[in-house]
Design a protein around this motif. Structure first.
Motif, PDB file in Angstrom:
ATOM      1  N   UNK A 123     -32.498 -69.792  12.406  1.00  0.00           N
ATOM      2  CA  UNK A 123     -32.412 -70.089  10.565  1.00  0.00           C
ATOM      3  C   UNK A 123     -32.187 -68.784  10.547  1.00  0.00           C
ATOM      4  N   UNK A 124     -31.534 -67.880  11.049  1.00  0.00           N
ATOM      5  CA  UNK A 124     -31.689 -66.365  10.977  1.00  0.00           C
ATOM      6  C   UNK A 124     -32.375 -65.558  10.652  1.00  0.00           C
ATOM      7  N   UNK A 125     -33.750 -65.775  11.229  1.00  0.00           N
ATOM      8  CA  UNK A 125     -34.418 -64.699  11.792  1.00  0.00           C
ATOM      9  C   UNK A 125     -33.932 -63.644  12.818  1.00  0.00           C
ATOM     10  N   UNK A 126     -33.451 -64.425  14.130  1.00  0.00           N
ATOM     11  CA  UNK A 126     -33.186 -63.420  15.023  1.00  0.00           C
ATOM     12  C   UNK A 126     -31.072 -63.336  14.228  1.00  0.00           C
ATOM     13  N   UNK A 127     -30.263 -62.151  14.183  1.00  0.00           N
ATOM     14  CA  UNK A 127     -28.877 -62.340  13.770  1.00  0.00           C
ATOM     15  C   UNK A 127     -27.899 -62.024  14.753  1.00  0.00           C
ATOM     16  N   UNK A 128     -27.034 -62.272  14.935  1.00  0.00           N
ATOM     17  CA  UNK A 128     -25.714 -61.979  15.488  1.00  0.00           C
ATOM     18  C   UNK A 128     -24.935 -60.886  14.687  1.00  0.00           C
TER      19      UNK A 128
END
Length: 348
Positions: A271-276
């Motif tokens: 849920x966008x905690x980690x970012x590509x």
């Protein structure tokens, strides 16, 4: 130079263009002004280092912070033999130095992209990247065919099999650390990938010398559509650039390290905690460059959406669920286009 009618235009190998000795690159490789680089990476002195994570310590905090902030890190003490890394890289370099007619026997098509290729996306008239590649599958086994793997150099197939086994183990370790970094059990993200049925593939990138490197890119700006990417870089030649704010950072590879980055599927699951993060490849006027990208992805027919444990009344799902099969068709059709695909999934 060979033609394949299943591509929108005749396929021209970038290596052939490079070796022709022409001083100007064809118009089909010239990028719009806004996408061009200001200088070659060997002249770039702004080498802000991406985080280095010691996987020998299973440093969850360092890995999690790197993937939240940068989306990238360099992994050291990762457990893969440096000798195997070097052998794999050099055997693939030998393949790209084979006669063109030998390589052409493995020419690919847009149906699976497996084999020897020179473009991503099937848009007619698209501006192309300055690079050739070789794409192959490991899992699922129904997609894996040794007939599509080069028979020469003789040791290549056996070495690639060994390399693949080692990188699957490494990818699972990284997924586990990413899960723990979210406060979840170590196997949680692996289950979201389909457990032991995760998809695994590899792309070997070959960037020939380019007479006008400031006009083109080896690989256009994009975030990876899959789960995580484990990149074996060319330690002799810089080329990878990572988006940092409004600018770009040229990555200086650490000896015997892998460069690992989060793909769009992990951004969605977390849920966008980690970012590509967007990245691109610049090319060189004096020397070729080769890198090997190993992709560890969710099972293609599983719906991927934010993991329920991460949601609450104060943290709603940011993305609509979609299967990876559906998701990756975007890049196969359009080629690399920044972060436009994952942005299109936003639910709120």
């Amino acid at each position: 130079m060979d033609c394949h009618t299943d591509w929108p235009e005749p396929i021209v190998r970038v290596q052939s263009v490079s070796e022709s000795g022409a001083g100007l690159i064809p118009a089909r490789y010239i990028k719009p002004q806004a996408e061009r680089t200001c200088c070659q990476p060997e002249l770039d002195t702004n080498l802000e280092p991406i985080p280095v994570v010691n996987l020998g310590d299973d440093d969850t905090s360092a890995l999690s912070n790197a993937c939240r902030d940068w989306g990238f890190f360099q992994a050291v003490n990762h457990g893969v033999s440096p000798e195997l890394m070097r052998r794999t890289r050099e055997l693939w370099r030998e393949f790209f130095h084979l006669p063109m007619e030998t390589k052409q026997a493995y020419a690919n098509s847009p149906k699976t992209y497996e084999g020897y290729g020179s473009r991503l996306g099937i848009e007619k008239g698209a501006v192309l990247d300055w690079g050739d590649y070789y794409f192959l599958h490991f899992f699922p086994l129904c997609l894996k065919s040794h007939d599509k793997w080069p028979a020469v150099p003789v040791a290549l197939r056996e070495t690639v099999e060994e390399y693949g086994r080692e990188l699957v183990k490494l990818s699972k370790r990284v997924l586990g650390l990413l899960s723990v970094g979210l406060g979840l059990e170590v196997e949680r993200m692996q289950r979201s990938f389909g457990g032991e049925e995760a998809g695994v593939c590899m792309r070997v990138n070959y960037y020939p010398k380019c007479p006008q490197p400031d006009l083109t890119l080896g690989l256009s700006s994009h975030s990876d559509p899959g789960g995580i990417t484990v990149l074996l870089p060319d330690n002799e030649v810089r080329g990878l650039q990572v988006r940092r704010g409004t600018g770009w950072v040229t990555v200086q590879p650490v000896a015997d390290a892998f460069i690992i980055n989060v793909g769009d599927q992990v951004q969605v699951l977390s849920n966008a905690t980690y970012r590509s993060v967007e990245h691109r490849v610049v090319v060189n006027s004096k020397i070729e460059r080769l890198s090997i990208a190993f992709f560890y992805n969710p099972r293609s027919d599983l719906l991927v959406g934010p993991m329920p444990e991460l949601l609450s009344t104060n943290s709603l799902a940011l993305y609509q669920p979609m299967t990876f099969d559906e998701y990756r068709l975007y890049m196969r059709k359009n080629g690399p286009r920044g972060k436009s695909q994952v942005e299109s999934l936003k639910a709120i």
